[in-house]
Design a protein around this motif. Sequence first.
Motif, mmCIF file in Angstrom:
data_model
loop_
_atom_site.group_PDB
_atom_site.id
_atom_site.type_symbol
_atom_site.label_atom_id
_atom_site.label_comp_id
_atom_site.label_asym_id
_atom_site.label_seq_id
_atom_site.Cartn_x
_atom_site.Cartn_y
_atom_site.Cartn_z
ATOM 1 N N ILE A 1 -79.205 25.697 -38.935
ATOM 2 C CA ILE A 1 -78.359 25.520 -38.020
ATOM 3 C C ILE A 1 -76.714 25.646 -38.850
ATOM 4 N N TYR A 2 -76.854 24.700 -39.986
ATOM 5 C CA TYR A 2 -75.431 24.751 -41.144
ATOM 6 C C TYR A 2 -75.272 26.510 -41.409
ATOM 7 N N LYS A 3 -76.506 27.063 -41.798
ATOM 8 C CA LYS A 3 -76.315 28.713 -41.998
ATOM 9 C C LYS A 3 -75.620 29.443 -40.951
ATOM 10 N N VAL B 1 -62.990 35.564 -34.531
ATOM 11 C CA VAL B 1 -63.047 34.502 -33.909
ATOM 12 C C VAL B 1 -64.274 34.331 -33.902
ATOM 13 N N HIS B 2 -64.073 33.388 -34.636
ATOM 14 C CA HIS B 2 -65.897 33.194 -34.912
ATOM 15 C C HIS B 2 -67.052 32.101 -33.799
ATOM 16 N N ASN B 3 -67.308 32.627 -33.204
ATOM 17 C CA ASN B 3 -67.527 32.355 -31.379
ATOM 18 C C ASN B 3 -69.113 32.180 -32.173
ATOM 19 N N ALA B 4 -69.810 32.564 -32.984
ATOM 20 C CA ALA B 4 -71.860 33.285 -32.969
ATOM 21 C C ALA B 4 -71.933 31.133 -33.678
ATOM 22 N N GLY B 5 -73.418 30.963 -32.824
ATOM 23 C CA GLY B 5 -73.939 29.662 -32.874
ATOM 24 C C GLY B 5 -75.106 29.702 -32.565
ATOM 25 N N ALA B 6 -75.782 28.578 -33.431
ATOM 26 C CA ALA B 6 -76.937 28.413 -33.074
ATOM 27 C C ALA B 6 -77.136 27.232 -32.923
ATOM 28 N N LEU B 7 -78.514 26.880 -32.561
ATOM 29 C CA LEU B 7 -79.021 25.347 -31.604
ATOM 30 C C LEU B 7 -80.003 25.391 -31.549
ATOM 31 N N ILE B 8 -80.383 23.581 -32.144
ATOM 32 C CA ILE B 8 -81.598 23.195 -31.740
ATOM 33 C C ILE B 8 -81.727 21.908 -30.692
ATOM 34 N N SER C 1 -72.844 19.665 -37.521
ATOM 35 C CA SER C 1 -72.183 21.379 -37.455
ATOM 36 C C SER C 1 -70.952 21.243 -37.114
ATOM 37 N N LYS C 2 -71.042 21.411 -35.695
ATOM 38 C CA LYS C 2 -69.661 21.508 -35.185
ATOM 39 C C LYS C 2 -69.033 21.224 -35.330
ATOM 40 N N MET D 1 -67.102 19.643 -28.185
ATOM 41 C CA MET D 1 -67.045 18.962 -27.883
ATOM 42 C C MET D 1 -67.402 17.815 -28.588
ATOM 43 N N GLY D 2 -68.943 18.095 -28.762
ATOM 44 C CA GLY D 2 -70.398 17.280 -29.443
ATOM 45 C C GLY D 2 -69.615 17.011 -30.792
ATOM 46 N N GLY D 3 -68.449 18.261 -31.204
ATOM 47 C CA GLY D 3 -67.915 17.880 -33.173
ATOM 48 C C GLY D 3 -66.955 17.496 -33.361
ATOM 49 N N ILE D 4 -66.565 16.600 -32.107
ATOM 50 C CA ILE D 4 -65.023 15.455 -32.019
ATOM 51 C C ILE D 4 -65.725 14.475 -32.056
ATOM 52 N N GLN D 5 -65.180 13.553 -33.186
ATOM 53 C CA GLN D 5 -64.810 12.070 -33.420
ATOM 54 C C GLN D 5 -64.980 11.446 -32.139
ATOM 55 N N GLY D 6 -65.392 10.597 -32.243
ATOM 56 C CA GLY D 6 -65.081 9.555 -30.783
ATOM 57 C C GLY D 6 -65.627 10.063 -30.052
ATOM 58 N N SER D 7 -66.147 11.524 -29.650
ATOM 59 C CA SER D 7 -66.463 12.116 -28.124
ATOM 60 C C SER D 7 -67.811 11.611 -27.811
ATOM 61 N N LEU D 8 -68.392 11.955 -26.503
ATOM 62 C CA LEU D 8 -69.981 11.817 -26.215
ATOM 63 C C LEU D 8 -70.295 12.428 -26.450
ATOM 64 N N LYS D 9 -71.079 11.849 -27.298
ATOM 65 C CA LYS D 9 -72.441 12.476 -28.027
ATOM 66 C C LYS D 9 -74.000 12.544 -27.163
ATOM 67 N N PHE D 10 -74.455 13.719 -28.109
ATOM 68 C CA PHE D 10 -75.659 13.745 -26.688
ATOM 69 C C PHE D 10 -77.103 13.995 -27.605
ATOM 70 N N ALA D 11 -78.199 12.310 -27.152
ATOM 71 C CA ALA D 11 -79.494 12.846 -27.871
ATOM 72 C C ALA D 11 -80.169 14.273 -28.185
ATOM 73 N N GLY D 12 -80.844 14.549 -29.415
ATOM 74 C CA GLY D 12 -81.318 15.228 -29.554
ATOM 75 C C GLY D 12 -79.776 16.921 -29.891
ATOM 76 N N LEU D 13 -79.393 16.806 -30.533
ATOM 77 C CA LEU D 13 -78.847 17.935 -30.511
ATOM 78 C C LEU D 13 -78.283 17.107 -32.175
ATOM 79 N N ALA D 14 -78.510 16.393 -32.560
ATOM 80 C CA ALA D 14 -77.876 15.787 -33.784
ATOM 81 C C ALA D 14 -77.746 17.602 -35.301
ATOM 82 N N ALA D 15 -77.795 18.121 -35.583
ATOM 83 C CA ALA D 15 -77.742 19.483 -36.226
ATOM 84 C C ALA D 15 -76.604 20.117 -35.723
#
Length: 225
Positions: free
Chosen positions: A98-100, A76-83, A147-148, A129-143
Amino acid sequence: MKNIIITGTSRGIGHELAIKFANAGHQVLAISRKIPQTLLGNENVTCLSVDLSNELELSKVTDFVSKSWKQIDAVVHNAGALILKPFSETTQNDFENIYKVNVFGVANLTRIALPYLQKGSHVITISSMGGIQGSLKFAGLAAYSSSKGAVITLMELLAEEYKEKGISFNVLALGSVQTEMLEEAFPGYQAPISANEMADYIFNFTLTGNKYFNGKVLQVSSTNP
């Protein structure tokens, strides 16, 4: 009983998930940078302090699995980093950090696990959900969100590449769950689902989801964000 690797077990969903598997009698390799005291002493849990952004540190996982386990039933790849930062203020270093964790860490750990995966093994990546194509995106979470999206494509590809061996690769794209990471991304927002509740869902999906899905992305979300 199964041998299960879980990353990001120091807090939130990963921590709750490790406890659930251990209490059910499964053997858990709990990977996180910081080892929580609550997991120490559990006879079904082995804790490893590993920085997933550092490929060399993953040798700890190789050493443990080669000496202690003959097979891996689930990862289960659960770990995540966020900026959280406006795109114009981000740097290449921000994206690399973030990608590392979110992409390279997933790829590297999967590669280590492959020799021990067998027919019926299940690899689950926790995306967003931010990594799903066509989903609602939120400013500030580009990286973070990009990556998701990357690991979604990676898991789809691996499902195709290893389908003849009977190894399943699936993605759970989560919506808002009340975790420390959610608070970092959306300060003050209250999610309708707790980390413990989401861990229940992932626990069951890990054990049974590969009977019904392979190479699929399941959107596990009832709200935005």
